[in-house]
Design an enzyme around this catalytic site. Structure first.
Site, PDB file in Angstrom:
ATOM      1  N   GLU A 294       0.825  -1.226   0.000  1.00 26.07           N
ATOM      2  CA  GLU A 294       0.000   0.000   0.000  1.00 26.07           C
ATOM      3  C   GLU A 294       0.851   1.265   0.000  1.00 26.07           C
ATOM      4  OE1 GLU A 294      -3.516   0.432   2.333  1.00 26.07           O
ATOM      5  OE2 GLU A 294      -4.025  -1.692   2.240  1.00 26.07           O
ATOM      6  N   ASP A 446       0.862  -8.676   3.508  1.00 23.20           N
ATOM      7  CA  ASP A 446      -0.433  -8.637   4.178  1.00 23.20           C
ATOM      8  C   ASP A 446      -1.303  -9.704   3.514  1.00 23.20           C
ATOM      9  OD1 ASP A 446      -2.973  -8.158   5.085  1.00 23.20           O
ATOM     10  OD2 ASP A 446      -2.996  -6.013   4.641  1.00 23.20           O
TER      11      ASP A 446
END
Length: 559
Positions: A294, A446
């Site tokens: 991200e 993640d």
């Protein structure tokens, strides 16, 4: 001559005609922008009839208002498409499809509505949405936080920046896509005006965005909990020891899009604030290998790439799926590693074109609904291969961020299977190429999967039973045969929290290492109890809704 704009809208498969009318018809003044929308597979006649119906409704509504009685009359409104030449005009047939019509040359096409004639523009540039960040800090580079445009070349387009104390009087201050806010802008609102320009250098209507707040001074950074973690990472490792970090840093894309972080003040949710903390945190860990998820494309290019280079890292960034504004980053210490390659593998593309996944493709062809859902995702694997300079090791680093939806475990399982298969294939190829080197695989990121779940068990145990409930969602016949031989363990175990928000708190992030080849020397402690004093992250001292996993590792026996 005034213009009529005709655009194909790719996201909806529709064609939209836009015209600004200012005419008087039967005593009724029509001064409005008319939008007529039809499917791209419809005809010119369908678009004309739709336009006539819109105009008829406008006329009847206006007459009803002026006469205080409902009017529902029919009007034969002249609307036509003609190609003008020096000798005559050709009227386009009503049964011609819009799809074919858009492919023609329309330099001299005229649209007549009532007695007015308009020059037709096909697919002119258009700004659908332009916005500025909610918080503006002095001394930082600003760009539109959202810039969604059709048929627009951002490089050719004209951007003009203005500032104002009262939102009335504006002073021009810049003329590029970026604007560096300076101290003289403190207390001012900012505005950007964009005139979109296409690849063919045609201009579209201008659009503007005005800041919600005035420019403010950047606050002094506070003492942060990660500084206590830095007490464990003051040393620089060498030889067979190395420090590995993975961290979901929370994309500005998601903080700007929704209200999920309403508990966090806007001033500290702003990316210009959070990126300072992220940088300070990364700097103090002295990691040898950094994997981030991200990371915003804009922030990487304008900030993190240079900052990481100053710290001695070579960094590579890939936008997720090649088209999302955030993505994956891997940074490696230049003094310790030679970067052999770094590539992004979009999992849907790998499934479609890699011979390795033909059996999986055949399996999914029997489950069309699941395959359709799977193929919508932009989930990617960043694969970095490194040659260690101090020992005879080749490292294959996988960095990923699996699909988030809580009910999509079957999709994540498919993604995990593709990732382990791909990494195993890379390991095999690297072992053949580097015969005198040990090849090690590390997978991090993640995984949007908690300990004890199907994805975690598959990765750490090397297989998953075919009768697992999620395997049965993939194949009701129980033909799922997912396994790998990477011998993974979670280097940081299963912490209580790696993701901490007001409505979800769990462990989602892992660093998977090959147990037989790499051992754990030190896990940098996570602030688990301290997190529980907060509603959720991020906040003024935690820059993300995740916490970084940091671990000191050591290679086992050398060849």
């Amino acid at each position: 001559m005034d213009l009529v704009q005709l655009r194909f809208l790719p996201q909806t498969g529709q064609c939209e005609m836009v015209v600004k009318l200012n005419v008087v018809f039967e005593g009724i003044n029509i001064n409005e922008e008319i939008h007529s929308v039809r499917k791209i597979t419809d005809t010119i006649g369908s678009l004309i009839e739709h336009t006539k119906n819109k105009l008829t409704k406008i006329i009847n509504d206006k007459k009803s208002t002026s006469d205080n009685q409902i009017t529902d009359q029919f009007y034969d409104i002249p609307v036509s498409f003609k190609r003008k030449s020096h000798k005559h005009s050709k009227v386009f047939p009503n049964d011609e499809s819009l799809q074919l019509f858009l492919l023609e040359d329309h330099d001299k096409t005229i649209v007549q509505i009532f007695d007015k004639k308009f020059l037709l523009q096909v697919n002119p540039p258009l700004i659908k949405n332009i916005q500025l960040p909610k918080i503006l800090y002095a001394s930082y580079v600003i760009q539109p936080s959202k810039f969604h445009a059709l048929y627009t070349n951002k490089v050719f387009s004209h951007f003009t920046w203005y500032k104002s104390l009262d939102l009335i009087s504006w002073e021009e201050v810049g003329n590029s896509y970026d604007y560096t806010i300076n101290k003289n802008d403190l207390g001012h609102y900012l505005k950007v005006v964009c005139v979109p320009v296409s690849d063919k250098l045609s201009e579209g209507p201008p659009a503007e965005a005005i800041s919600q707040r005035t420019v403010q001074e950047f606050p002094e950074l506070p003492m942060c909990p990660f500084q206590s973690r830095h007490q464990y990472t003051k040393n620089i490792l060498q030889k067979i020891d190395f420090r590995f970090l993975t961290y979901n840093t929370l994309s500005n894309r998601y903080t700007e899009m929704n209200l999920a972080f309403s508990y966090c003040p806007s001033e500290v949710l702003a990316i210009d604030y959070r990126k300072q903390l992220i940088y300070q945190e990364l700097k103090g860990y002295n990691a040898d290998i950094i994997c981030l998820q991200e990371i915003d494309n804009r922030e990487y290019n304008n900030y993190f790439r240079e900052k990481l280079s100053e710290l001695g890292y070579v960094s590579k960034f890939h936008r997720k799926g090649h088209n999302i504004s955030e993505g994956l980053l891997c940074a490696t210490r230049k003094t310790r590693y030679q970067l052999l390659s770094c590539q992004q593998v979009v999992l849907t593309e790998a499934l479609r074109i890699k011979k390795l996944f033909e059996p999986l493709n055949q399996l999914l062809n029997k489950n069309r609904d699941l395959k359709k859902s799977f193929m919508k995702q932009s989930t990617s694997l960043q694969v970095t291969t490194l040659k260690c300079k101090e020992v005879n090791r080749i490292m294959v680093i996988g960095n990923t961020h699996l699909y988030y939806h809580p009910s999509a475990t079957a999709i994540r399982l498919l993604q995990a299977h593709i990732i382990t298969s791909y990494l195993s294939d890379v390991k095999k190829r690297m072992s053949c190429e580097w015969k005198n080197f040990e090849v090690d695989v590390i997978l991090c990121g993640d995984f949007n999967s908690s300990p004890g779940g199907a994805i975690y068990n598959f990765l750490s145990e090397g297989s998953i039973p075919a009768d697992n409930e999620f395997c049965l969602q993939i194949s009701e016949e129980g033909k799922v045969n997912f396994s790998h031989e990477l011998n993974f363990i979670s280097a940081c175990g299963t912490p209580k929290y790696t993701n901490y928000t007001d409505d979800f708190k769990s462990c989602l992030d892992y660093i998977f290492i090959q147990e037989k080849k790499i051992e754990v020397k030190q896990i940098i402690p996570l602030p688990e109890e301290e997190l529980e004093q907060y509603i959720g992250l991020p906040n003024e001292v935690y820059p993300s809704d995740h916490v970084a996993l940091v671990v000191d590792l050591q290679f086992k026996d050398q060849i």
